[in-house]
Design an enzyme around this catalytic site. Structure first.
Site, PDB file in Angstrom:
ATOM      1  N   THR A   1       0.856  -1.188   0.000  1.00 48.43           N
ATOM      2  CA  THR A   1       0.000   0.000   0.000  1.00 48.43           C
ATOM      3  C   THR A   1       0.892   1.237   0.000  1.00 48.43           C
ATOM      4  OG1 THR A   1      -0.161   0.359   2.396  1.00 48.43           O
ATOM      5  CG2 THR A   1      -1.586  -1.330   1.434  1.00 48.43           C
ATOM      6  N   CYS A   2       0.247   2.392   0.131  1.00 46.77           N
ATOM      7  CA  CYS A   2       1.016   3.634   0.073  1.00 46.77           C
ATOM      8  C   CYS A   2       1.904   3.838   1.296  1.00 46.77           C
ATOM      9  CB  CYS A   2       0.079   4.824  -0.097  1.00 46.77           C
ATOM     10  SG  CYS A   2      -1.090   5.049   1.255  1.00 46.77           S
ATOM     11  N   ASN A   3       1.653   3.132   2.386  1.00 44.73           N
ATOM     12  CA  ASN A   3       2.516   3.339   3.549  1.00 44.73           C
ATOM     13  C   ASN A   3       2.968   2.038   4.216  1.00 44.73           C
ATOM     14  OD1 ASN A   3       0.227   2.506   4.892  1.00 44.73           O
ATOM     15  ND2 ASN A   3      -0.211   4.477   5.835  1.00 44.73           N
TER      16      ASN A   3
ATOM     17  N   GLN B   1      -7.741  -2.503   0.252  1.00 45.53           N
ATOM     18  CA  GLN B   1      -6.418  -2.928  -0.183  1.00 45.53           C
ATOM     19  C   GLN B   1      -6.137  -4.368   0.255  1.00 45.53           C
ATOM     20  OE1 GLN B   1      -4.505   0.302   1.803  1.00 45.53           O
ATOM     21  NE2 GLN B   1      -4.266   1.518  -0.072  1.00 45.53           N
TER      22      GLN B   1
END
Length: 461
Positions: A49-51, A120
């Site tokens: 994921t983005c982080n 996600q």
């Protein structure tokens, strides 16, 4: 075999390193396939994921699986083993289960309480199912994690905490634009965080809001839900260059707002030097940090906002969905209550899951024990037939019933007590029973073979 989670997130690594470690969908698939082909990994899921970048595996051996995961991560991210060792975290067995439930609930997210992680995780689960990388261990575990995450958002106010992060960003914006109702705003992205941003802008009275996304249909859907405008991705530079406030959260790998492109767009729209606030809610970052060199440009990223949010929550300040996030000293603040409630939920769900899993692991051993006892009964009845060949059939049946009742009664209390002990955490009991009664471990394996089909990610969660 046991569950192993290996990964890095904003908790363990700086933003710059997470950006370097970000995987494209193709690289994530390659990572899963490579691990699945290893000698010490039985099942695999990759959550990128983005982080965060996490690998969840069913490990045949702990050290062997850990080594294989570390090597594969190094090769596909380009990070050295030294960098990985310094920033990876490892969760094993019971702690791995707890971690996955916390992730699904949003407790481990950079924006605590955000719900986008559920989608996600569901997508990662569906991908692993399609590629044949899940079985009877990880599939039910991840299905349960999704259910726990849905419970957290349905039964608590955890959503309010992630709204606080968006609110903090808009509070920062008011230091440059005191009256947000007069600004021209652009929201880049159409995910959950972008939806929160649009909703907050509309509540703040901002009349000029444009949503831009690579997939126009998603931008249009979000815009229509809030009665704002959807723009074309091809016009992104022009729209950002002419804006007063930009909120970006696309989850893309690489910057979508570049320094030189922004400078040119601001010059073309006659806004060079005009105040522009950029709120970068993405990781990897959507906005090139170098844009702060441009006159009038202010940039705040997730790291800045998260530090502020931690300070607010630690101080006991509350947030209101109708107001900007201005700390108010209120006893029992929403962030505190919601997070505590979700942690309690996770604790109870983990305990229930582990109890059920231990009982399931004992079941095949008890089945093998009863099968072994039945073989003993059969052998003794065969011996009786040899010694008393002319025994009437009705008497033979009654003898067998009597012997079987004796065996059942002898096994009943130990079976019940074994289930109770396993529920209390005695995980070695199944092994002890196999040793005591000389049970064939291969016979147990036969009773636990996986079903022909597995429930899909969309079916139960």
């Amino acid at each position: 075999m046991s569950v192993l989670v290996v990964g890095m997130s904003h908790h363990s690594a700086p933003i710059e390193l997470l950006e370097r470690a970000a995987l494209t969908p193709g690289a994530a698939r390659e990572l899963g396939a490579r691990l699945q082909a290893g000698d010490h990994v039985e099942e695999t899921l990759v959550l990128s994921t983005c982080n965060r970048l996490e690998v969840v595996v069913e490990a045949g051996t702990f050290h062997g699986a850990l080594s294989e995961v570390g090597d594969a991560l190094g090769e596909l991210t380009g990070l050295s083993q030294e960098e990985l060792t310094s920033h990876l975290y490892v969760h094993y067995d019971d702690r791995a289960v707890s971690h996955l439930f916390e992730v699904a609930c949003g407790l481990d997210s950079l924006a605590v309480g955000e719900s986008e992680i559920l989608g996600q995780l569901r997508e990662a689960l569906a991908a692993a199912q399609r590629e044949g990388r899940l079985g009877v261990s990880l599939n039910p575990l991840l299905q349960q994690a999704l259910r726990v995450g849905k419970r957290a958002h349905a039964e608590t106010a955890i959503d309010r905490v992630s709204r606080s992060l968006v609110g903090l960003g808009l509070d920062r914006a008011t230091t440059v634009h005191p009256d947000l109702s007069t600004v021209r705003a652009v929201v880049v992205g159409a995910g959950a965080m972008s939806g929160l941003a649009v909703a907050r802008l509309v509540r703040a009275g901002v009349a000029d809001v444009t949503v831009v996304n690579r997939t126009r249909a998603r931008a249009l859907r979000l815009a229509e839900n809030h009665q704002v405008v959807a723009g074309d991705w091809a016009d992104l530079e022009r729209l950002v260059g002419g804006a007063d406030l930009v909120l970006a959260c696309t989850g893309a790998v690489g910057h979508v707002v570049e320094h030189d492109a922004l400078a040119a767009a601001r010059a073309a729209t006659g806004r060079t030097g005009a105040p522009l606030v950029l709120l970068d809610l993405a990781l990897p970052r959507d906005v090139d940090p170098a844009v702060t060199d441009l006159p009038g440009v202010h940039l705040w990223g997730l790291g800045d906002l998260h530090s502020s949010l931690e300070a607010v929550v630690a101080s006991g300040a509350a947030t209101s969905p109708e107001e900007g996030l201005l700390p108010r000293p209120v006893a029992g603040a929403v962030p505190h209550r919601a997070v505590a409630e979700v942690r309690d939920l996770v604790t109870s769900e983990v305990a229930a899951y582990l109890t059920e899993r231990r009982a399931a692991r004992l079941g095949p051993t008890l089945a093998a024990l009863r099968a072994s006892a039945s073989k003993v009964v059969d052998a003794e009845m065969a011996r009786l037939d040899q010694r008393v060949p002319h025994l009437p059939e009705d008497e033979r049946v009654e003898v067998r019933r009597t012997v079987q009742r004796v065996v059942d009664k002898l096994l009943h209390t130990p079976s019940v007590r074994a289930k109770e002990l396993v529920s209390s955490g005695d995980t070695d009991l199944a092994h002890a029973l196999r040793e005591l009664f000389d049970l064939d471990p291969h016979e147990v394996v036969v009773t636990t073979r996986p079903p022909l089909t597995l429930p899909t990610a969309g079916g139960e969660a």
